[in-house]
Design an enzyme around this catalytic site. Structure first.
Site, mmCIF file in Angstrom:
data_model
loop_
_atom_site.group_PDB
_atom_site.id
_atom_site.type_symbol
_atom_site.label_atom_id
_atom_site.label_comp_id
_atom_site.label_asym_id
_atom_site.label_seq_id
_atom_site.Cartn_x
_atom_site.Cartn_y
_atom_site.Cartn_z
ATOM 1 N N SER A 160 3.781 34.345 16.915
ATOM 2 C CA SER A 160 4.670 34.618 16.019
ATOM 3 C C SER A 160 3.850 34.232 14.475
ATOM 4 C CB SER A 160 5.962 33.611 15.803
ATOM 5 O OG SER A 160 6.515 33.799 14.765
ATOM 6 N N SER A 164 5.610 34.180 11.575
ATOM 7 C CA SER A 164 6.379 33.751 10.886
ATOM 8 C C SER A 164 6.103 32.469 10.080
ATOM 9 C CB SER A 164 8.049 33.505 11.360
ATOM 10 O OG SER A 164 8.492 34.965 11.751
ATOM 11 N N LYS A 200 18.552 36.827 20.006
ATOM 12 C CA LYS A 200 19.204 37.279 18.642
ATOM 13 C C LYS A 200 20.511 37.394 19.221
ATOM 14 C CE LYS A 200 15.383 39.250 16.454
ATOM 15 N NZ LYS A 200 14.852 40.682 15.613
ATOM 16 N N ASP A 238 16.637 41.868 9.325
ATOM 17 C CA ASP A 238 15.823 42.914 9.770
ATOM 18 C C ASP A 238 15.911 44.201 9.143
ATOM 19 O OD1 ASP A 238 14.471 41.240 11.740
ATOM 20 O OD2 ASP A 238 15.922 41.750 13.365
ATOM 21 N N GLY A 265 15.384 55.337 19.197
ATOM 22 C CA GLY A 265 15.643 54.069 20.057
ATOM 23 C C GLY A 265 17.072 53.806 19.928
ATOM 24 N N GLY A 307 18.227 50.601 21.430
ATOM 25 C CA GLY A 307 18.170 49.059 21.630
ATOM 26 C C GLY A 307 18.789 48.232 20.693
ATOM 27 N N GLY A 346 5.003 48.224 11.174
ATOM 28 C CA GLY A 346 6.175 47.172 10.793
ATOM 29 C C GLY A 346 6.071 46.050 10.130
HETATM 30 P P1 ATR Z 1 14.721 46.095 21.612
HETATM 31 O O1 ATR Z 1 15.934 44.936 21.516
HETATM 32 O O2 ATR Z 1 13.526 45.713 21.128
HETATM 33 O O3 ATR Z 1 15.480 47.262 20.816
HETATM 34 P P2 ATR Z 1 15.806 47.047 24.037
HETATM 35 O O4 ATR Z 1 17.138 46.658 23.830
HETATM 36 O O5 ATR Z 1 15.390 46.869 25.405
HETATM 37 O O6 ATR Z 1 14.966 46.209 23.218
HETATM 38 O O7 ATR Z 1 15.634 48.704 23.781
HETATM 39 C C1 ATR Z 1 14.389 49.279 23.972
HETATM 40 C C2 ATR Z 1 14.544 50.599 23.500
HETATM 41 O O8 ATR Z 1 13.328 51.306 23.785
HETATM 42 C C3 ATR Z 1 15.477 51.640 24.193
HETATM 43 O O9 ATR Z 1 16.189 52.478 23.218
HETATM 44 C C4 ATR Z 1 14.543 52.440 25.086
HETATM 45 O O10 ATR Z 1 15.191 53.258 25.569
HETATM 46 P P3 ATR Z 1 16.154 53.432 26.752
HETATM 47 O O11 ATR Z 1 17.527 53.176 26.149
HETATM 48 O O12 ATR Z 1 16.253 54.927 27.288
HETATM 49 O O13 ATR Z 1 15.815 52.690 27.748
HETATM 50 C C5 ATR Z 1 13.498 52.422 24.298
HETATM 51 N N1 ATR Z 1 12.187 52.852 25.284
HETATM 52 C C6 ATR Z 1 11.462 51.882 25.822
HETATM 53 N N2 ATR Z 1 10.394 52.520 26.567
HETATM 54 C C7 ATR Z 1 10.466 53.692 26.144
HETATM 55 C C8 ATR Z 1 9.605 54.656 26.424
HETATM 56 N N3 ATR Z 1 8.523 54.683 27.124
HETATM 57 N N4 ATR Z 1 9.682 55.982 25.695
HETATM 58 C C9 ATR Z 1 10.998 56.275 25.128
HETATM 59 N N5 ATR Z 1 12.157 55.010 24.778
HETATM 60 C C10 ATR Z 1 11.511 53.857 25.262
#
Ligand code: ATR
Length: 287
Positions: free
Chosen positions: A26, A28, A77, A113, A138, A140, A248
């Site tokens: 980190s 931070s 988180k 964030d 994304g 997630g 980022g």
């Molecule tokens: P975070 O909290 O960092 O967002 P997460 O909740 O595990 O981590 O979410 C990861 C995100 O990255 C998701 O949107 C995932 O897509 P899926 O929902 O289809 O799993 C995306 N992701 C991870 N690896 C990927 C890849 N190789 N190509 C495209 N999307 C990817």
């Protein structure tokens, strides 16, 4: 370095820390130490490494011992959100928390964030996000954490995800979000900003094909990856298409500055935030 910071070990100074698992990487502490020096604040900022099983006890003990504030990172988180008693709007909508502090005997929580990303995008663009067309890739936690502040800034948000259902789940929480299937993206309009909020870069992948990226950009489009300290495939594709590209790191510094403002009531200047970005960039190059 101890895994747990004890505020009693620093009796004459306000104690803060970042808690995660792992946490050794980190940046931070470096950022907050720099902010403290720049603004003349007497504070200690350490790292706490604890697994999910002990997270809540560690946080309770930290504040019971007089700790002033915590930043929370992966994978805690959501646990921090569950534990907090008072949530900001951003924390509520993200259902995730990266900043904790005690106020009037209650554990308060925010998620800086999204504000960090918004501030960094505005810094890079040199203009507000009002009416800007932004595509988030994304669905997630990282994506969910930034939707509310970007929408509150007046941006028009679209979102795609490898797994469409997860994107549709987010639309239920944020009804004005426009959700596309990745295969339909090339038929959609072009975007002013495209933000990669996936973990794809960490696996040396891009979440979008370069030819799709080309179709949905215009010469002024900013390509932004929330990952920092690494030229991801997504960023490289953006560079090869001649687009403006950013990682980022600015978001990391901006979310830290927003936490610092909550804890200390002090707003860092652009110059001070730029100084922190340069400091961390230098450290990343040397590591
Ligand atoms: P975070 O909290 O960092 O967002 P997460 O909740 O595990 O981590 O979410 C990861 C995100 O990255 C998701 O949107 C995932 O897509 P899926 O929902 O289809 O799993 C995306 N992701 C991870 N690896 C990927 C890849 N190789 N190509 C495209 N999307 C990817």
């Amino acid at each position: 370095m101890s895994d747990i910071i004890c505020p009693q070990d620093h009796p004459d100074i306000d104690v803060y820390a970042v808690v995660g698992h792992p946490i050794a990487h980190s940046r931070s502490p470096m950022i907050h130490e720099y902010f403290a020096k720049e603004t003349g604040q007497a504070m200690f900022y350490g790292r706490i490494d604890t697994p999910p099983e002990t997270f809540k006890k560690v946080v309770s003990d930290f504040f019971a011992a007089g700790g002033k504030g915590l930043n929370v990172t992966v994978p805690h988180k959501l646990l921090a959100y569950e534990m907090a008693e008072v949530h900001s709007v951003a924390a509520q909508e993200a259902q995730a928390v990266n900043t904790l502090w005690m106020q009037d005997g209650r554990l308060h929580a925010d998620n800086t964030d999204g504000l960090g990303l918004k501030n960094d995008l505005e810094r890079i663009l040199g203009s507000l996000l009002q009416q800007k067309k932004i595509l988030i890739i994304g669905a997630g936690g990282a994506a969910q954490g930034v939707i509310q502040p970007l929408q509150a800034a007046g941006a028009q948000l679209s979102l795609v995800n490898r797994t469409l259902q997860k994107a549709l789940d987010l639309k239920r929480i944020f009804p004005s979000l426009q959700v596309h299937a990745i295969d339909d993206l090339a038929k959609s309009e072009s975007y002013d900003l495209i933000v990669n909020a996936t973990a794809a870069g960490l696996q040396n992948n891009s979440p979008l094909q370069k030819k799709t990226l080309e179709k949905i950009t215009h010469p002024q489009t900013l390509i932004y990856d929330m990952v920092y300290g690494k030229d991801t495939q997504f960023m490289q594709d953006g560079q090869e298409l001649g687009l403006k590209v950013a990682d980022g790191l600015g978001m990391l510094v901006e979310q830290a500055a927003a936490a610092f403002a909550i804890w200390r009531g002090i707003h860092l200047t652009s110059h001070q935030k730029q100084g922190a970005i340069q400091l961390v960039r230098q450290a990343l190059l040397q590591s």
